[in-house]
Design an enzyme around this catalytic site. Sequence first.
Site, PDB file in Angstrom:
ATOM      1  N   GLY A  48     -22.654 -34.980  -1.588  1.00 46.01           N
ATOM      2  CA  GLY A  48     -22.744 -34.262  -2.733  1.00 46.01           C
ATOM      3  C   GLY A  48     -23.243 -35.762  -3.589  1.00 46.01           C
ATOM      4  O   GLY A  48     -22.853 -36.759  -3.234  1.00 46.01           O
ATOM      5  N   SER A  49     -23.444 -34.575  -4.469  1.00 41.26           N
ATOM      6  CA  SER A  49     -24.527 -35.431  -5.396  1.00 41.26           C
ATOM      7  C   SER A  49     -24.666 -34.467  -7.004  1.00 41.26           C
ATOM      8  O   SER A  49     -25.686 -34.913  -7.894  1.00 41.26           O
ATOM      9  CB  SER A  49     -25.901 -35.849  -4.911  1.00 41.26           C
ATOM     10  OG  SER A  49     -26.849 -34.828  -5.385  1.00 41.26           O
ATOM     11  N   GLY A  50     -23.887 -34.208  -6.959  1.00 42.40           N
ATOM     12  CA  GLY A  50     -23.193 -33.567  -9.024  1.00 42.40           C
ATOM     13  C   GLY A  50     -23.167 -34.647  -9.622  1.00 42.40           C
ATOM     14  O   GLY A  50     -22.935 -35.731  -9.593  1.00 42.40           O
ATOM     15  N   GLY A  53     -20.503 -37.154  -7.309  1.00 45.30           N
ATOM     16  CA  GLY A  53     -20.377 -37.524  -7.150  1.00 45.30           C
ATOM     17  C   GLY A  53     -21.098 -38.861  -7.047  1.00 45.30           C
ATOM     18  O   GLY A  53     -21.194 -39.232  -6.613  1.00 45.30           O
ATOM     19  N   PHE A  80     -28.219 -31.774  -2.363  1.00 48.96           N
ATOM     20  CA  PHE A  80     -28.677 -30.358  -2.410  1.00 48.96           C
ATOM     21  C   PHE A  80     -29.685 -30.119  -2.836  1.00 48.96           C
ATOM     22  O   PHE A  80     -29.192 -30.018  -4.338  1.00 48.96           O
ATOM     23  CB  PHE A  80     -27.233 -29.070  -2.829  1.00 48.96           C
ATOM     24  CG  PHE A  80     -28.108 -27.713  -2.628  1.00 48.96           C
ATOM     25  CD1 PHE A  80     -27.260 -27.044  -1.472  1.00 48.96           C
ATOM     26  CD2 PHE A  80     -28.094 -27.418  -4.015  1.00 48.96           C
ATOM     27  CE1 PHE A  80     -27.942 -25.981  -1.400  1.00 48.96           C
ATOM     28  CE2 PHE A  80     -28.624 -25.947  -3.720  1.00 48.96           C
ATOM     29  CZ  PHE A  80     -28.560 -25.462  -2.701  1.00 48.96           C
ATOM     30  N   PHE A 151     -17.695 -25.026  -0.855  1.00 48.70           N
ATOM     31  CA  PHE A 151     -18.876 -25.135   0.125  1.00 48.70           C
ATOM     32  C   PHE A 151     -18.128 -25.914   0.558  1.00 48.70           C
ATOM     33  O   PHE A 151     -19.137 -26.670   1.817  1.00 48.70           O
ATOM     34  CB  PHE A 151     -19.913 -26.095  -0.596  1.00 48.70           C
ATOM     35  CG  PHE A 151     -20.601 -25.165  -1.536  1.00 48.70           C
ATOM     36  CD1 PHE A 151     -20.778 -24.127  -1.486  1.00 48.70           C
ATOM     37  CD2 PHE A 151     -21.113 -26.171  -3.105  1.00 48.70           C
ATOM     38  CE1 PHE A 151     -21.781 -23.523  -3.040  1.00 48.70           C
ATOM     39  CE2 PHE A 151     -21.520 -25.131  -4.696  1.00 48.70           C
ATOM     40  CZ  PHE A 151     -21.787 -23.746  -3.876  1.00 48.70           C
ATOM     41  N   ALA A 207     -16.111 -38.024 -14.938  1.00 49.91           N
ATOM     42  CA  ALA A 207     -17.417 -38.559 -13.910  1.00 49.91           C
ATOM     43  C   ALA A 207     -17.658 -39.068 -14.850  1.00 49.91           C
ATOM     44  O   ALA A 207     -18.654 -40.758 -14.473  1.00 49.91           O
ATOM     45  CB  ALA A 207     -18.124 -37.669 -13.642  1.00 49.91           C
ATOM     46  N   LYS A 270      -1.548 -29.851 -12.823  1.00 56.19           N
ATOM     47  CA  LYS A 270      -1.733 -30.061 -13.899  1.00 56.19           C
ATOM     48  C   LYS A 270      -2.111 -29.456 -15.267  1.00 56.19           C
ATOM     49  O   LYS A 270      -2.025 -29.368 -15.630  1.00 56.19           O
ATOM     50  CB  LYS A 270      -2.293 -31.427 -13.794  1.00 56.19           C
ATOM     51  CG  LYS A 270      -3.527 -31.590 -13.436  1.00 56.19           C
ATOM     52  CD  LYS A 270      -4.693 -32.252 -13.923  1.00 56.19           C
ATOM     53  CE  LYS A 270      -5.784 -31.752 -13.328  1.00 56.19           C
ATOM     54  NZ  LYS A 270      -6.611 -32.864 -14.310  1.00 56.19           N
TER      55      LYS A 270
END
Lengths: 419, 419
Positions: A48-50, A53, A80, A151, A207, A270
């Site tokens: 993952g590289s969002g 990520g 991706f 995913f 993030a 939450k």
Amino acid sequence: MSTSRAAARLSRVAGHIHITSPIQNQTRRMSAVTNGRPQRRHKVAIIGSGNWGSAIAKILAENTTANSDLFEPEVRMWVFEEDYQLPSDHAAYDPSRHSHPTKLSALINELHENVKYLPGIPLPPNIVADPSILSAVKDASLLIFNVPHQFVSKICDQIDGKILPYARAISCIKGVDVSPAGISLFSDVIGRKLSIYCGALSGANIANEVAQEKFCETTIAYDPPGTLTPVPEEFPVVNHALWKALFHRPYFHVSMIHDVAGTSLGGALKNVIAIGAGFMDGMGWGDNAKAAIMRIGILEMRKFGLMFFDTCRSETFTEQSCGVADLITSCAGGRNHRCAKLSVEQGRPIEEIEREVLNGQKLQGTLTAKEVYEFLSARGKAEEFPLMTAVHRILIGEEKVEDIPKLLHSGGGLLPSPK
Amino acid sequence: MSTSRAAARLSRVAGHIHITSPIQNQTRRMSAVTNGRPQRRHKVAIIGSGNWGSAIAKILAENTTANSDLFEPEVRMWVFEEDYQLPSDHAAYDPSRHSHPTKLSALINELHENVKYLPGIPLPPNIVADPSILSAVKDASLLIFNVPHQFVSKICDQIDGKILPYARAISCIKGVDVSPAGISLFSDVIGRKLSIYCGALSGANIANEVAQEKFCETTIAYDPPGTLTPVPEEFPVVNHALWKALFHRPYFHVSMIHDVAGTSLGGALKNVIAIGAGFMDGMGWGDNAKAAIMRIGILEMRKFGLMFFDTCRSETFTEQSCGVADLITSCAGGRNHRCAKLSVEQGRPIEEIEREVLNGQKLQGTLTAKEVYEFLSARGKAEEFPLMTAVHRILIGEEKVEDIPKLLHSGGGLLPSPK
């Protein structure tokens, strides 16, 4: 961190590796060591590289460099693949190379920046973006999952049988899957599909703030059973100290615990409580009404965990970043809170606000409120969670926000004895 | 509340009176009853009539009316007498009576409003303002203390020997007295000076919001020893159910516990944590940094309680309104938080901000931070409370806000095992 402090920390970490503690017994064995050190180092891959990520990849890469006795410095990051047009005002823009869309993975490796999902943040050069998931996970003994939850299943199918059988994993995917049939943890899905063990990371983390090295804390839960394929003896033992060495940074403080279910549940529940808190703000009832809802919310989250997961611990909810702190953040300014507040203030359904404010994105809290209500109702337990039940029933028009104090008062047993 | 719900609640309360529970054993005895009811009712007096005192008096008077089997309806409220000029735009202004300053107690009794300290809030007519403290407390079996803390000692001296020897009390005075010599609870001062027992009420409460019947919660701690002058048998037993009947309202939810020290400590220590939270906001580090400070703050508050008070309970801090909820409110918008934030943003000492913003009033948090630091230092324990110590050392210029993450990380044992 100064060199001497880093050295002190390393020696502490290295020291831990040879300490027996009850929780390490399952995977612990004497390391085959040469001159006091294991012969092999762990190879780390992140799937993952969002936005999140990439921020986590940055942390991993900083720590594999800082702890090079434990980890190979290179961190493979599965991307991706997509084409991306670098903006011409980017500092590294070179018309000879960037005048047309380029592969995102190639751009990341060239510029050491995830220009699409985490722009403006320099990434350590030991992050290697890899568009092939099989190549990214090959030979990795430590796998970090950080993909959108929808995913997870498909990605696991792709890499099943292609990873090291003794790999260990941590899921950074927020929340859990709730349906009337049951609750499923993403870490469990990953572990089951790949026949490995997967723990969970969750906390009061955004993030971009983590990427900017603004101070925050997180919780990592890791509690492997004794029945796993053992990690070969020549590797450093995979225990709490090792995960802490991989994730803890001066700006990202890690607390290691054993309660994977509790760590994951907070991230989902939450959002329901944040809607309740938003209702209070919408009514103009002030900070104390909101604090009351948050307090009751923590206790209902805990009650939920203790009721449905044998392994849940009270303190995961009342003391950990993944519990009380993540709830505080979500009730301070998250989108669930904001939309609920506006809905009450304007006297309009939350779906309308959601459409206007979120620009096509969906509110997590309304969906989770419904799922949790259906899950509880199917077990005859909805009344024992008066706050979460009230939030859902208000959202579907069956109760009114002004009746929340009464609904809470009439509910049963808000305060279970903690385990 | 509907009549039927009120009746149901009354019967629950009445039922409780005859139930033995371990915590009631100390004061419990069979009531002399006529037709199933005690022969005498409790007389309630409140000492203090400021903003918070008047809001609490309103609650007491609502509940003595609603529970007339337990309490005499009249609530005596001691008023520190002063002359007050009713504004000519007040709805009840009558030039024939109000053209000159009038006694505040007379105005309260005439208008059923504390026109000076809680203007605009109708008070129940069964509140009787009394400028004589001796007359106010005479024959009262239940005494509620709600005065500025600096007057506690003198007031006790005035009424010592003039109250019923079997009276029971609750202190609504926020916080504790901290000095290098020790920590003193206002409830203990009252109890010792008057030779009676005094419990404590504290929570995420703001007087005006409570008076406006905006929803909030509070905590009442009551845990009398077995050595008191017994309450005569013809009175309803003074136990948790009785106090709840006196304080709980549909908009003011009461949780009864036994931990008086923990209930009182939160109200003082939270101000130190709120300064730390304000530092984070001042740095622009975002909601997650602030949530981290709040989480650590709850744990340090608890550690403090467990370390210095045998009777403290972990859950008072992590689960009660007087703990986690009051902290949340104070970090959301209290003056300690606000001044600390401005101090960092403007790069100026907090004392300057305090002078500008608070209009002559003093910040509680800076003083408490100093007192707590001196108390801890005198016992060699300052390092075990890295957050509270950091806050004080930053305030006096010995540390920097940007080093907080490092200072927290280097601190010892943030997570004691709860009792």
